[in-house]
Each structure stands twice: as structure tokens, then as C-alpha cells.
Design a protein around this motif. Sequence first.
Motif, short mmCIF file in Angstrom:
data_model
loop_
_atom_site.label_atom_id
_atom_site.label_comp_id
_atom_site.label_asym_id
_atom_site.label_seq_id
_atom_site.Cartn_x
_atom_site.Cartn_y
_atom_site.Cartn_z
N CYS A 216 -3.57 32.11 -22.64
CA CYS A 216 -3.89 32.13 -21.68
C CYS A 216 -3.81 31.29 -20.43
O CYS A 216 -3.92 31.13 -19.34
CB CYS A 216 -5.50 32.27 -21.54
SG CYS A 216 -6.24 30.59 -22.12
N CYS A 242 -10.85 28.52 -21.90
CA CYS A 242 -10.14 28.21 -23.20
C CYS A 242 -9.38 27.25 -23.04
O CYS A 242 -8.41 27.00 -22.43
CB CYS A 242 -9.41 29.54 -23.78
SG CYS A 242 -8.19 29.29 -24.78
N CYS A 245 -5.72 26.41 -26.66
CA CYS A 245 -4.33 26.97 -26.60
C CYS A 245 -3.60 25.86 -26.01
O CYS A 245 -2.05 25.82 -25.75
CB CYS A 245 -4.02 28.05 -26.10
SG CYS A 245 -4.67 28.15 -24.15
N CYS A 345 -7.09 35.33 -26.01
CA CYS A 345 -5.90 34.22 -26.15
C CYS A 345 -5.43 34.17 -27.43
O CYS A 345 -6.16 33.51 -28.35
CB CYS A 345 -6.17 32.95 -25.32
SG CYS A 345 -5.00 31.72 -25.39
#
Length: 405
Positions: A216, A242, A245, A345
Motif C-alpha cells: 500500500c 498501514c 509494509c 496490503c
Amino acid sequence: MKSLFKIYVIPCLFVFSFSLSAMEVKVLLASFKDGECVLSAQKGFVLQDPVSRNGLQQEDGRKKFALECRQDGVYLDGKRLFKEKIIFKPYGDSCSYDGNKYWGYFLIKKVEDKYLLINVVPLEEYVLSVLKTESLPGWPLEINKVFAIITRTYCLHHIMLSYQKKLPYHIRNSNHHQTYQGIHNCSISKQAVDETKGLFVSYKGMPILAMFDCCCGGIIPADIEGSIDFKKAPYLGRTYACTYCKNAQPFHWSVSYSIDDFISLIQEEASFIVRGIKNIEVIDEDNAGLVKKILITTPTEELMLSADQIYRLSSKIRSYAYTIAKKGKKIVFKGKGFGHHIGLCQWGAREMVRRGFTYKQILSFYYPGTDLMRFVDGTERYNKKGGICQDIKGILSEVQLRSLA
Ligand SMILES: [Zn+2]
């Protein structure tokens, strides 16, 4: 209706039942206006009328059918075999088309001036098949469970959409929907499907549009403008980032083009001959930081391109979050994320598993406000309104979503 299912919310005890015409998925494999379609099965086929299910042809042990599609019918050995529709049901448990082996059976159906080749496959087998290409090899069981659930959810959502649109199939086999290439032997995928059998993510009792991307890039979906109506699909409008990641390999990307290579990429988007680039800049982006418009100044004219046009130019342009600049004789993109930035994601979910989160926690994080539900083969029960199919249509009429997929 061939079979019935009941649904219950986990952990709530809200139970109701519904009937979908067998929990089989109709996957569109190909369409033919004319030309050859070759189907095969190790133990041969029985050919059936799709309505009566009566056999149409005496058995001759044939294992391979080279069908010729013409405007007035489908021919075999120069004789017309059928005009409108037919089922090829294998005697064994699989059948083949174009180098891939599939569970279930084939349905060929004429729609307008084309013959559609459709694989009718039980839902769980469909989910297992899709995991081969939509999950990442070598990842642990828990993340495969996440992928199994969102694959199933995405499929159920499209089954419902197909009822609304009156489509002759439920879902396509390409990445337009979910890549589907039939049978494989990945044991961890099998375990993930078995251990999540029937589970799907729901919003107001219905399977959601379970969008996901590879990475994402830390973009907050609620701030993205224009592509999704978050009032109708609030579960896609996550209001927090998020961050899981951020250390993943796809989080950052960059690509540079020589001026000449970049001109050849954009030339077909221009209505004039591009003879050089004086400047290139992002002139519009949304609150999430996603590019909306780019202005390219050439020696003669200006060219404005949308972010979608740029995204389609090359697979090296991986997302909508980037900067762009002319540096000497190069055009340089520097970006974040891989995909459309909406939904789950994959690399973030992978990191959540590494940190000990369960698939339920992960799905709840990426699809806020949703429940996890399960359907199972059940006894023949109808709800008081006469079956959930009517309810599904009613709800779908209020949920006009535009998929980015
Ligand atoms: Zn992420």
C-alpha cells in the motif's frame, strides 16, 4: 436451486439461511466468435443438455474434442453438434483446456454472437486454484489463510454482482478479476483453504468487495479521491495508515527513462508529434498524495496526462504515489507502494503474521467494520422472505461500486 447453505456471523449467533443455485462458480475462460476450441479429459466426457441434464451423444470414448465455432453452431467433425449451449462433463475429476487442467466441468453457451467457454467449479476448488497465482509462494500458513478468505470473499461478491447484472458467468479468469489457471498441488494452499472453509468477510451480512494490492505504500485509503464511494463501501475507507509494509522491498520503487524512451512511451497518448521534453511535473494530487494529473511541456505544445494514463504506460510505474522530474537527459519517477493502495496490503499482512497477528485480526485491520462469516452446506431452509437471492439483489442495488481491479 440445487443446494442450500446457511450463513452465520462469527462470533455472533445470528443465523439465517439462503440458497444460491449450487455453490458453484462459473468462471469465464474464453470466448469465440469463430475458430477452434479444444477440450480434453483423461477418461472422456459425457455431453449433456444444461437444462434437462440428459446425455446428448452416444459414448464413443472420445477424450479430445476439437470443436469448430461458427455463427450457426458449434461443429464436430464437420457436423453441427449444438446451436446454443452444452455441458462437457468429464468422467474423471478434471478436464483440460489450453494447457490447464480444471476441476468441475465445462459449459459452452452462446451469448449474442459469441460462444462462451465457462468452467463450472465448486467454490472451494476455485479458491484453491486461485491461490496458486494470487498468493505468494513460500509464505506461511496464516497469510495463506488470509488470502484464501479474501479470494473466497471476492468471488462471492462477484457472484452476487453477476445476479444483479444478469451475466452468464460469475467471474473472469484473468487479473481483471482473479487469475485462475486451474488445478495445482500446493499443499500449504490446500491446508489454508481447508482450515478456512466457507469463511468470508462481510459487511451488513453480505460479502464485501475484498480489494487488495501488493504493497500500500503507507497511503491512507480514506483520503483517496474519486475511485471508490466510501459511503457505500466504508470497509475500504480505512482512516489509518498501514505501517507494516514500510520495510518491505516493494515499498519504494524508482524508474528512469531516457528522454527518447519516455517520448516513445507517451507518444500514442498525444495528438501531436512530441519532439522533446522541456519540463514534466505533477500538477494535481489528492489528499492521500496520489497523483491525479501530470503536465508535460514540449518545445511545441503542452500535454496533460491523467494518473491512469501514466499507470498504463509501463508495468515499471507501480503505483499512483510518486514524484516525477526531468534530471539531465532522464525522466525519473520515485514512488511508494505497488498497486492501487486500497484494501488489504499483502506485504503489510505478511509482516503482521510475522509479528503474531491472526488472520481475523489482519482482516479486521484492513477492512474496518466488517465481520467474518461462514457458510456451510446445510439442510433445506428458507428465510421468511423466500430466499436470500432476493435480499442479495436488493442490497446490491444500493451498492454501486467501481472496482479498480
Ligand atoms: Zn501496507
